[in-house]
Structure formats: structure tokens, C-alpha cells
Design a protein around this motif. Structure first.
Motif, short mmCIF file in Angstrom:
data_model
loop_
_atom_site.label_atom_id
_atom_site.label_comp_id
_atom_site.label_asym_id
_atom_site.label_seq_id
_atom_site.Cartn_x
_atom_site.Cartn_y
_atom_site.Cartn_z
N PHE A 1 40.20 36.99 99.30
CA PHE A 1 38.88 37.38 100.00
C PHE A 1 39.84 36.96 101.89
CE2 PHE A 1 35.28 35.29 102.55
CZ PHE A 1 34.54 36.54 102.50
N ARG A 2 39.95 35.29 101.97
CA ARG A 2 40.94 35.33 103.31
C ARG A 2 41.50 36.06 103.99
NH1 ARG A 2 40.00 30.01 100.69
NH2 ARG A 2 42.02 30.11 100.57
N ALA A 3 42.66 36.30 103.21
CA ALA A 3 43.59 37.10 103.76
C ALA A 3 42.33 38.21 104.31
CB ALA A 3 44.24 38.19 102.73
N LYS A 4 41.99 38.71 103.85
CA LYS A 4 41.37 40.00 104.19
C LYS A 4 40.12 40.08 105.52
CE LYS A 4 39.74 42.12 100.12
NZ LYS A 4 38.97 42.10 98.77
N GLU A 5 39.94 38.70 105.26
CA GLU A 5 38.51 38.37 106.30
C GLU A 5 39.59 38.05 108.17
OE1 GLU A 5 35.18 38.42 106.08
OE2 GLU A 5 35.97 37.66 107.10
N LYS A 6 40.98 37.60 107.13
CA LYS A 6 41.91 37.43 108.29
C LYS A 6 42.36 38.92 109.27
CE LYS A 6 44.88 35.11 111.17
NZ LYS A 6 43.97 34.20 112.32
N LEU A 7 42.32 40.00 108.51
CA LEU A 7 42.74 41.23 108.43
C LEU A 7 42.03 42.09 109.69
CD1 LEU A 7 45.23 42.42 105.46
CD2 LEU A 7 45.46 42.11 107.76
N ARG A 8 40.87 41.55 109.05
CA ARG A 8 39.48 41.69 109.88
C ARG A 8 39.92 41.48 111.43
NH1 ARG A 8 35.43 41.74 105.68
NH2 ARG A 8 36.64 42.83 104.47
N THR A 9 39.37 40.10 111.09
CA THR A 9 39.23 38.90 112.05
C THR A 9 40.65 39.75 113.41
OG1 THR A 9 39.92 37.48 111.32
CG2 THR A 9 38.01 37.28 111.72
N GLU A 10 41.57 39.39 113.43
CA GLU A 10 42.72 40.14 113.68
C GLU A 10 42.76 41.87 114.69
OE1 GLU A 10 45.33 38.04 115.25
OE2 GLU A 10 44.31 36.07 114.13
#
Lengths: 389, 114
Positions: free
Chosen positions: A140-149
């Protein structure tokens, strides 16, 4: 491919559609049998589900949103391109999106397994020897990161590709090692992890933009290692040491493939750590025993350590040195290594002192036994001790 | 850990033309020594220096050869990590230059911005 269509922002929608499709497949195939072309079946179902999703979405966009907002752009019908080329291109682009240094390597491997390889959360958790909750959080954190970046699903351009390819190769290398050295006894799962790493690596080889020497070198390394899969564990999943393996169980086909990719990797001037590791693995895959073999392995380890130090490489290098220059010389070199907390270090010294100073050998093997954590490591050390007593 | 540079110096002997086998044996010797430093995680980088060289002196005076006034030549260098000069000296032991009449000069590296 669906991820590409939806973009990283809607990665969960793509994941949901994929899960739904496979669920429908297992239900339908159970009742009606496996269709003639299962892959095409899956893609068609996924395509229909996607079109449905867009239709639903269009109703929302056309009927609901306009009441909120008047200057709405007309929604265009999205056609899902199911050509083989689009499928492989999308997968390749997705590899680059996931293997992105903005997220930690562990998360990259997890996401790769989930999105590129379609592994279940429970399988990923078992491979990492952890629970589903941890994996869910990590992904979840990784997907969030890909999204925010705002990571785009695309191939990096020509000037960037070598740099980005390094991260991709590191992730595939770690994914492979996760399978090869995993603590889980589930041999089938371990094999699958390795195969997936090889499959993803092969995508890179198939595409001209990413078919670089280092990519071929990593493929060669994976082929050589995998050739020993059936020889390196016994029926209960315990490790069998290289020297004690039944060489007839080595997979000749994979060794052949390894040789092929190693030759391919020799194009150009670049010598990556994968070249060196693949060359070492090549020598380990030859059944002959002669001085040239260990002389070559030692020189390769010397070079590898200059590119990248790791304790295990240092220990392997010292073992190779003992084969070339004898145990006494190797003991001198081993004692210079500051690895007293490492059980492999004591196992190596135990091995080197055997038949030279058996008392010292026993001391080191006992030390190794107290430091070793896994049962299979302990078993191996106990076997050595038994032979000395 | 500080960086130290080991400079390999030897007499220049233009008459010495090693055979292919001698070259190979020599490279292995050097690689074994460097590999031993790298196995301790103390290797930084290394280079050999070739025989092509010129020396630039004040007033645009260029002298052929790196060995204009000394008959000793620098054959190469290695950068290593060590806690102090004594540890660096320990790493220098076994350097192949010592077995062919040369010597190793060990110096601490001082970064320019310090």
C-alpha cells in the motif's frame, strides 16, 4: 497492461479486474473445462471487464458529474489493445515503473510479484517469511509513493535507460535470490520466484532497447544457478552442499542456455558484477576439476570484490584461494577478515583447519553452530563436527 | 576510516620485456594481493600507469618521459581505506612490487575541501 491503460493512479482498479478475471476463470473452468486458448480467454474476459468498467464510469461521468460541473469533456470510448506487442510493451513499461528507486527494494520485489507476476498476498508473505498484514501495508505504501511521485508507466528515454536498468536488474537479482536463498521450505514457491525473475529478465532481453550485455549476464547467472535446483535440496527441503550434489541432477538444458546468454553478454566492453558472477557460476557448472578452474574462479572473485564488497563474496574468494594456493595461505587471508559474527566465516575456518589443526577446526565449527540460525545450516555444521570427532 | 594511497615505485628498466606467460603470472599476483585487500572491504580504487609520459616544467619546458631526472618510475597506485597509517602499512605487506626490487610509499589522502 491494464495498469498501463489506467495509469499508476488507478493501479488498484487494474489489480481488481485481474483478480476478478482469475476468479471467474477458476469458477468457469472448473465447470466447463479449460478453454482451447486459456491466455486469450483471460485477456478477453479482462478486456470485457475493463470495457464494462469504463461504461459504468461513463454513466457516472455523463449523468452525474455534469450535474455538478457543466463544461465536461466528452468521454471517448476506450479500446483495449490486446495485440501481443502491446501486452509485452506494457509489461516492460510496468517493470520500469515498479523498479523505481523512489520505493525501497523490498517493496519493489513485493509489487513486482503482485502486479507483474500475479502472486497472492499470502504467497508473497510466505516468501518473505512474514505475515499478510505486513505485505499489505508495504505494498500500500509503495503504491501511494508511486502515485504521489506521479511515476509514469513508460520506458525511460535512451539517455536514462542504462541508469534505470541498473535498478531493474538489482530488483530482479534480489527477487531471484529471494527464491534461491529463501528461508521457506516450500521448494515449489522458491522455484516459482526464481522462474518469475527469469521471465521478467527475458522481457528485457526481448526488447531491443533493454537487451544490454548486463541483462544477458544476469540471465546467464540465473540459468546456471537454476540448473542446480533439483540437486541442491533433498526431499525435505534441506540444503545439499555443492560438493555433495549429485551432478547427474544438474539440468543440462539450463546450463546450455546459461552458456548462450553468457556469450551474448560478452558483446561490448562492459563488465558488470553480473558478468563476473555469471562467469563464476559458469565454472561451477562445469563438471571437470582442474587447476585452471579454481584459478579462474579466484581471479573472478578478486575482480568482483573490487566492484562490490560483500562478506559472502570475501569468504567465497578465500575458499577459492585455498584451492589455488593451499589451506595455510588461505588461513592467513581468512584471519584478516573481520567477520567474527558471521557463522559462514567460522565454517570456512573450520573447513580450512580440518586436517591441519583439527582442534582449531572443532573450535570454529562450534562457534559457527552457536551463530547459525537456520536449521539446515546447523545440520550442515553438525555433520562437519561429527566427521572430526 | 581514512583513505591512504600506496604508490608503487621501481627502477625503470626499458630492456625488460616480459613474455605473455610472465605477464599473466604477474597480473595474477597483483590481483591476488588487491583481492586480499578488497576481501577486507578496504579497497577503494587502483590503476596502473603506462610508460608513456612527459613532464611539464615552468616556462613551457616539456621533457620527454616521466623519468626525466630520476631513474625510478611510478608503476601504479591503489587507494585503500584504513583507520590509521599502521593499518595501511599492514595492507601494503605482500605487495608484488616488493618481490621485484621496488617499494611501496604509503601516504594519507587529504581531501581538497578540508
Amino acid at each position: 497492461m491494464l495498469c498501463k491503460l489506467f495509469g499508476i493512479v488507478h493501479i488498484e482498479i487494474a489489480e481488481d479486474i485481474t483478480t476478478d478475471t482469475f476468479l471467474l476463470a477458476s469458477e468457469t473452468w472448473d465447470l466447463k473445462g479449460i478453454p482451447e486458448n486459456p491466455t486469450a480467454w483471460l485477456y478477453t474476459v479482462a478486456k470485457n471487464k475493463t470495457t464494462d468498467y469504463f461504461k459504468r464510469n461513463r454513466i457516472v461521468e455523463e449523468k452525474i458529474i455534469p450535474t455538478l460541473k457543466h463544461n465536461q469533456k466528452p468521454f471517448e470510448e476506450t479500446d483495449v489493445d490486446l495485440s501481443a506487442k502491446n501486452i509485452t510493451d506494457s509489461q516492460l513499461q510496468m517493470i520500469f515503473a515498479i523498479c523505481n528507486p523512489v520505493i525501497p527494494p523490498e517493496a519493489q520485489i513485493g509489487l513486482a510479484l503482485r502486479i507483474l507476476c500475479g502472486f497472492g498476498i499470502d504467497e508473497i508473505a510466505e516468501a518473505f517469511l512474514t505475515n499478510k498484514e505486513t505485505i499489505n501495508k508495504r505494498l500500500f505504501r509503495a503504491k501511494e509513493k508511486l502515485r504521489t511521485e506521479n511515476i509514469k508507466i513508460e520506458l525511460p528515454n535512451e539517455s536514462e535507460i542504462n541508469k534505470r536498468l541498473e535498478t531493474v536488474l538489482t530488483t530482479l537479482y534480489l527477487l531471484y535470490n529471494e527464491g534461491y536463498h529463501s528461508g521457506t521450505r516450500n521448494t515449489q514457491l522458491r522455484k516459482e520466484l526464481c522462474l518469475e525473475a527469469m521471465r521478467l529478465n527475458y522481457f528485457l532481453i526481448e526488447n531491443d532497447a533493454t537487451n544490454k550485455p548486463a541483462v544477458n549476464a544476469l540471465m546467464a547467472l540465473m540459468c546456471f544457478h537454476s540448473s542446480r535446483f533439483d540437486a541442491r535440496t533433498n526431499q525435505t527441503g534441506e540444503a545439499i552442499l555443492y560438493e555433495e550434489q549429485n551432478k547427474d541432477l544438474w539440468d543440462e538444458d539450463l546450463i546450455e542456455k546459461g552458456n548462450y546468454f553468457l556469450i551474448e553478454s560478452a558483446k561490448g566492453q562492459e563488465i558488470s558484477k553480473y558478468h563476473l558472477e555469471a562467469s563464476i557460476a559458469y565454472w561451477h557448472s562445469t563438471k571437470i576439476e582442474n587447476p585452471a578452474k579454481w584459478e579462474s574462479i579466484l581471479q573472478l572473485y578478486n575482480q568482483l570484490l573490487q566492484i562490490e564488497y560483500s562478506p559472502i563474496t570475501a569468504l567465497n574468494r578465500t575458499y577459492a584461494l585455498s584451492k589455488v594456493h593451499g589451506k595455510e595461505k588461505a588461513i592467513q587471508e581468512a584471519l584478516k577478515l573481520d567477520l567474527k559474527e558471521n557463522h559462514f566465516y567460522h565454517s570456512l575456518l573450520g573447513n580450512l583447519y580440518t586436517n591441519i589443526d583439527n582442534n582449531k577446526a572443532i573450535i570454529h565449527f562450534k562457534m559457527a553452530l552457536t551463530l547459525a540460525k537456520s536449521n539446515s545450516d546447523k545440520l550442515t555444521i553438525e555433520n562437519h563436527l561429527r566427521k572430526l570427532n | 576510516m581514512t583513505e591512504f594511497m600506496m604508490i608503487f615505485r621501481n627502477d625503470y628498466n626499458p630492456a625488460f620485456k616480459p613474455s605473455a606467460e610472465q605477464m599473466e603470472a604477474s597480473i595474477k599476483q597483483w590481483q591476488d594481493w588487491i583481492g586480499g585487500i578488497a576481501a577486507q572491504g578496504k579497497f577503494v580504487s587502483t590503476n596502473r600507469l603506462g610508460f608513456e609520459g612527459k613532464t611539464l616544467k615552468p616556462n613551457h619546458v616539456i621533457v620527454d618521459g616521466p623519468y626525466a631526472e630520476v631513474k625510478e618510475i611510478i608503476g601504479g597506485y591503489i587507494l585503500v581505506k584504513a583507520t590509521n597509517i599502521d593499518e595501511a602499512m599492514k595492507l601494503a605487506e605482500g605487495c608484488p612490487i616488493l618481490s621485484i626490487g621496488g617499494h611501496v610509499e604509503v601516504r594519507n589522502v587529504v581531501p581538497m575541501n578540508n
